[in-house]
Design a protein around this motif. Structure first.
Motif, mmCIF file in Angstrom:
data_model
loop_
_atom_site.group_PDB
_atom_site.id
_atom_site.type_symbol
_atom_site.label_atom_id
_atom_site.label_comp_id
_atom_site.label_asym_id
_atom_site.label_seq_id
_atom_site.Cartn_x
_atom_site.Cartn_y
_atom_site.Cartn_z
ATOM 1 N N ARG A 56 -16.357 -60.731 5.752
ATOM 2 C CA ARG A 56 -15.395 -59.871 5.003
ATOM 3 C C ARG A 56 -16.139 -58.455 4.977
ATOM 4 O O ARG A 56 -15.614 -57.602 4.188
ATOM 5 C CB ARG A 56 -15.702 -60.286 3.352
ATOM 6 C CG ARG A 56 -15.214 -61.562 3.130
ATOM 7 C CD ARG A 56 -13.890 -62.005 3.334
ATOM 8 N NE ARG A 56 -13.026 -61.346 2.685
ATOM 9 C CZ ARG A 56 -12.572 -61.800 1.415
ATOM 10 N NH1 ARG A 56 -12.813 -63.021 0.953
ATOM 11 N NH2 ARG A 56 -11.563 -61.366 0.571
ATOM 12 N N GLY A 57 -16.574 -57.821 5.981
ATOM 13 C CA GLY A 57 -17.054 -56.521 6.322
ATOM 14 C C GLY A 57 -17.963 -55.917 5.242
ATOM 15 O O GLY A 57 -17.569 -55.190 4.433
ATOM 16 N N GLY A 58 -19.238 -56.639 4.928
ATOM 17 C CA GLY A 58 -19.825 -55.936 3.986
ATOM 18 C C GLY A 58 -20.652 -54.747 4.109
ATOM 19 O O GLY A 58 -20.118 -54.148 5.273
ATOM 20 N N ARG A 59 -21.144 -54.089 3.241
ATOM 21 C CA ARG A 59 -21.766 -52.763 3.194
ATOM 22 C C ARG A 59 -23.159 -53.052 4.034
ATOM 23 O O ARG A 59 -24.106 -52.704 3.483
ATOM 24 C CB ARG A 59 -21.920 -52.294 2.000
ATOM 25 C CG ARG A 59 -22.016 -50.632 1.673
ATOM 26 C CD ARG A 59 -22.305 -50.219 0.342
ATOM 27 N NE ARG A 59 -21.035 -50.288 -0.393
ATOM 28 C CZ ARG A 59 -21.144 -50.381 -1.678
ATOM 29 N NH1 ARG A 59 -22.296 -50.208 -2.626
ATOM 30 N NH2 ARG A 59 -20.125 -50.800 -2.298
ATOM 31 N N PHE A 60 -22.927 -52.664 5.256
ATOM 32 C CA PHE A 60 -24.292 -52.758 6.180
ATOM 33 C C PHE A 60 -24.378 -51.566 7.154
ATOM 34 O O PHE A 60 -24.413 -51.573 8.322
ATOM 35 C CB PHE A 60 -24.183 -54.016 6.986
ATOM 36 C CG PHE A 60 -24.086 -55.171 6.321
ATOM 37 C CD1 PHE A 60 -24.931 -55.690 5.244
ATOM 38 C CD2 PHE A 60 -23.484 -56.372 6.846
ATOM 39 C CE1 PHE A 60 -24.731 -56.802 4.477
ATOM 40 C CE2 PHE A 60 -23.449 -57.649 6.305
ATOM 41 C CZ PHE A 60 -24.186 -57.726 4.729
ATOM 42 N N PRO A 61 -24.656 -50.506 6.459
ATOM 43 C CA PRO A 61 -24.800 -49.190 7.426
ATOM 44 C C PRO A 61 -25.582 -49.239 8.680
ATOM 45 O O PRO A 61 -25.583 -48.810 9.811
ATOM 46 C CB PRO A 61 -25.174 -48.003 6.509
ATOM 47 C CG PRO A 61 -25.610 -48.823 5.146
ATOM 48 C CD PRO A 61 -24.969 -50.117 5.131
ATOM 49 N N VAL A 62 -27.048 -49.966 8.423
ATOM 50 C CA VAL A 62 -27.942 -50.113 9.414
ATOM 51 C C VAL A 62 -27.498 -51.153 10.762
ATOM 52 O O VAL A 62 -27.978 -50.872 11.559
ATOM 53 C CB VAL A 62 -29.185 -50.277 8.814
ATOM 54 C CG1 VAL A 62 -30.331 -50.476 9.993
ATOM 55 C CG2 VAL A 62 -29.592 -49.256 7.919
#
Ligand code: GDP
Length: 489
Positions: A56-62
Motif C-alpha cells: 500500500r505504499g507505506g511512509r518509508f523515506p529511507v
C-alpha cells in the motif's frame, strides 16, 4: 548406514535444492528472507506491517526504491512450497485494523510470496520475488544440536540449569532427576514425568519475569505440528559425556528419542528451510530482557550469539563451499522501540550491537554484512514532554490494552496514558559489567504505577504519502533498505 554415507546423502540433497533455487533465480531474481526471533519478539507484527507497507505504499523515506518512485507495483502471489502453511496476512491485518488488537503470534513456520515490479536505476523494468519465511527463533537455537550427541546436550543443559535464577526454577525437575537411575531399565512413566517437568522448567524460564532466552530444545516450547509425539518426550540425565548407554536402559531410551528429535525435526528444518535463506532478520525483544534484569540480559546475549553461530553452521556446509555463503546479510533488530522516547533509540541499538559484537566480527570476516537497528514495526505511541514537579520529562503517550496489569492497575482500553519510559544507560559495556547497577527501566507514569510490562493497543492507520492508509512505524524503512535495497538497484 555408516554415518559418513548419511552425511553425504544429506549434503547431496542440500546441493540439489540449492542448484534448483539458483537456476530459478537466474531467470527471475528471488530473495528468500528469513524472519526469526524468539517467541513474542514481534515477527508476526513485523511481517504484517512490512507486507502492508509494500503493498500500500507505506511512509518509508529511507527505503530508496519506494520513496524515489521506482517501485511500480507489488502483489501477493502463491508461495513456492506447497507443504508449508501460508502466513495469514489478511487475518493478521484485519485484527490490527478492524479490531485494533495485536494479531496471534507465530507458533509454526509459514511463508508468503511478494512480487515487486520495479525500475532499475538504469531505467530497465525488472521483477523481484521476495519469499518471506517466518519461523520460531526457538527452532533456530536447535541447530547446534546437529553437532551434539545426547550425552553432550544433557551435560550442557544440566550445567546451565544449575546457574543463577534457573537453579530455583529447575528445583522440581532436579528433585525428580535425583530419583532416576540412568543405567536402570527403561521406564516410560518416569520418562514422561521427566519430560513434563523439564518442559515446565523451560516454560517458566521464558516467563516475562525471568525472560530467559537460551532454552533448547525449541520444540518443547513451540512444538508446531508435532506436539505430544515421543520425539518430544525426553529430558537430560546426569550421565558421563563420554559414556555409552547400556541397551534397554532409561539412558538408551532417552538417547534414542533425542536422536529422533534431531534427525526427524532439526535436520529437515535445516535442510529444507534454513539452508535456503539468502537474508535474515533476527528480531529481539531487548526491552523485555532489560526490564527483567541482568540475568535475562546475559541470557539473551548468549542466545543471540548462539543464533549467530547457526548462520556459520550454514556457511561451513558443503553447499556453501559449492556456491557462496548463502546468507549474506543479517539484521539484528530490537523491536518495540515505540516503548522508548526517540532519544533512547540509538542507545538501544548500541546495546544490541554490543551484545552481538564478537559474533559480528567473526561473520564480517566470513563475508556477510551485519547491521543492528532499533525499530517499531507498528508505532503504538507518540511523544510528548510531560511536566512532573520541576522536571520536564521526555514521555510517550499510548492507549494501554484493556485489563489489569501485574501490579493491579486497571485500564479500560480507551483512555490514553502518558508515561516516562526511563533512560537506557549510554555505555552498553557498563550494562554487562559484573555488578551492573542497572535494574531495568523505571516506566513510572503519572501515578507511579509500574508501567514496565504495559501493552499499548495498535494505533489507527494514518494517511501515507499517496493518501493511502499506512501504519506509523520507527525505522522500518532502514530495515527494508538494508535487507533488500541493493536488490532493487
Ligand atoms: P511473535 O511471537 O514473534 O510472532 O510476536 P508478535 O509479532 O505476535 O508480537 C508479540 C507482541 O509484541 C504483540 O502482541 C504486541 O503486543 C507486541 N509488539 C510487537 N511488535 C510491536 C510494535 O512494533 N510495537 C508495539 N508497541 N508492540 C509490539
Amino acid at each position: 548406514m555408516p554415518p559418513g554415507l548419511s552425511d553425504l546423502i544429506e549434503e547431496t540433497k542440500l546441493a540439489a535444492s540449492a542448484l534448483l533455487d539458483y537456476s530459478g533465480s537466474l531467470i527471475n531474481p528471488t530473495v528468500r528472507l528469513g524472519v526469526t526471533g524468539l517467541s513474542r519478539a514481534g515477527k508476526t507484527v513485523f511481517i504484517t506491517a512490512l507486507v502492508h507497507g509494500l503493498l500500500r505504499g507505506g511512509r518509508f523515506p529511507v527505503f530508496e526504491a519506494l520513496s524515489s518512485g521506482r517501485i511500480g507495483s507489488t502483489r501477493l502471489e502463491p508461495q513456492p512450497d506447497d507443504t508449508i502453511p501460508r502466513f495469514d496476512y489478511e487475518n493478521h491485518l484485519a485484527a490490527l485494523i478492524e479490531e485494533r488488537r495485536w494479531p496471534a503470534s507465530t507458533v509454526d513456520i509459514s511463508e508468503l510470496r511478494l512480487v515487486i515490479d520495479y525500475q532499475r536505476r538504469s531505467g530497465a523494468m525488472r521483477t523481484l520475488t521476495l519469499d518471506i519465511s517466518d519461523y520460531p527463533g526457538e527452532w533456530l537455537l536447535d541447530l547446534p544440536l546437529l553437532d551434539k550427541n545426547y550425552e553432550q546436550w544433557s551435560a550442557e543443559s544440566l550445567a546451565l540449569s544449575r546457574e543463577g535464577p534457573r537453579k530455583r526454577i529447575a528445583a522440581d525437575w532436579h528433585a525428580h532427576l535425583a530419583t532416576l537411575t540412568p543405567t536402570g531399565p527403561a521406564d516410560e512413566q518416569a520418562t514422561l514425568t521427566a519430560a513434563k517437568l523439564f518442559t515446565a522448567y523451560l516454560k517458566a524460564c521464558r516467563d516475562e519475569q525471568y525472560a530467559m532466552s537460551l532454552l533448547p530444545p525449541g520444540r518443547f516450547l513451540l512444538p508446531g505440528s508435532v506436539a505430544g509425539s515421543p520425539a518430544l518426550t525426553f529430558a537430560p540425565l546426569d550421565v558421563p559425556v563420554d559414556g555409552s548407554a547400556p541397551s534397554g536402559s532409561l539412558w538408551a531410551m532417552m538417547q534414542r528419542r533425542y536422536d529422533a528429535y534431531v534427525s526427524a525435526l532439526v535436520r529437515p528444518f535445516f535442510r529444507d528451510h534454513f539452508a535456503r535463506l539468502d537474508r535474515q532478520i533476527v528480531l529481539v525483544d531487548a526491552l523485555g530482557a532489560l526490564n527483567a534484569g541482568p540475568d535475562a540480559l546475559h541470557d539473551l546475549q548468549a542466545a543471540l550469539n548462539a543464533i549467530h553461530d547457526c548462520f556459520r553452521v550454514g556457511q561451513r556446509s558443503f553447499l556453501s563451499a559449492l556456491f557462496r555463503p548463502r546468507i549474506d546479510r543479517i539484521l539484528f533488530a530490537a523491536t518495540k522501540a515505540d516503548h522508548l522516547h526517540h532519544l533512547n533509540h540509538d542507545r538501544m541499538e548500541a546495546i544490541v550491537a554490543h551484545m552481538v559484537r564478537q559474533a559480528t566480527e567473526r561473520s564480517q570476516s566470513a563475508g556477510a554484512a551485519i547491521d543492528v537497528v532499533a525499530l517499531a514495526a507498528i508505532r503504538a505511541t507518540r511523544e510528548a514532554r510531560v511536566q512532573r514537579g520541576r522536571e520536564d520529562l521526555p514521555s510517550i503517550i499510548g492507549t494501554p490494552a484493556a485489563g489489569e496489569t501485574s501490579n493491579g492497575t486497571v485500564f479500560d482500553g480507551k483512555t490514553e496514558v502518558a508515561t516516562f519510559p526511563g533512560d537506557l544507560p549510554d555505555d552498553p559495556a557498563a550494562l554487562f559489567a559484573p555488578g551492573s547497577a542497572f535494574k531495568g527501566l523505571s516506566h513510572t507514569g503519572h501515578d507511579d504505577a509500574d508501567y514496565r510490562f504495559l501493552r499499548f493497543r495498535p494505533p489507527p492507520l494514518e494517511r501515507g504519502p499517496d493518501g493511502e492508509p499506512a501504519f506509523p512505524h520507527i525505522r522500518m524503512d532502514r530495515a527494508l533498505q538494508f535487507l533488500i535495497g541493493d536488490k532493487l538497484e
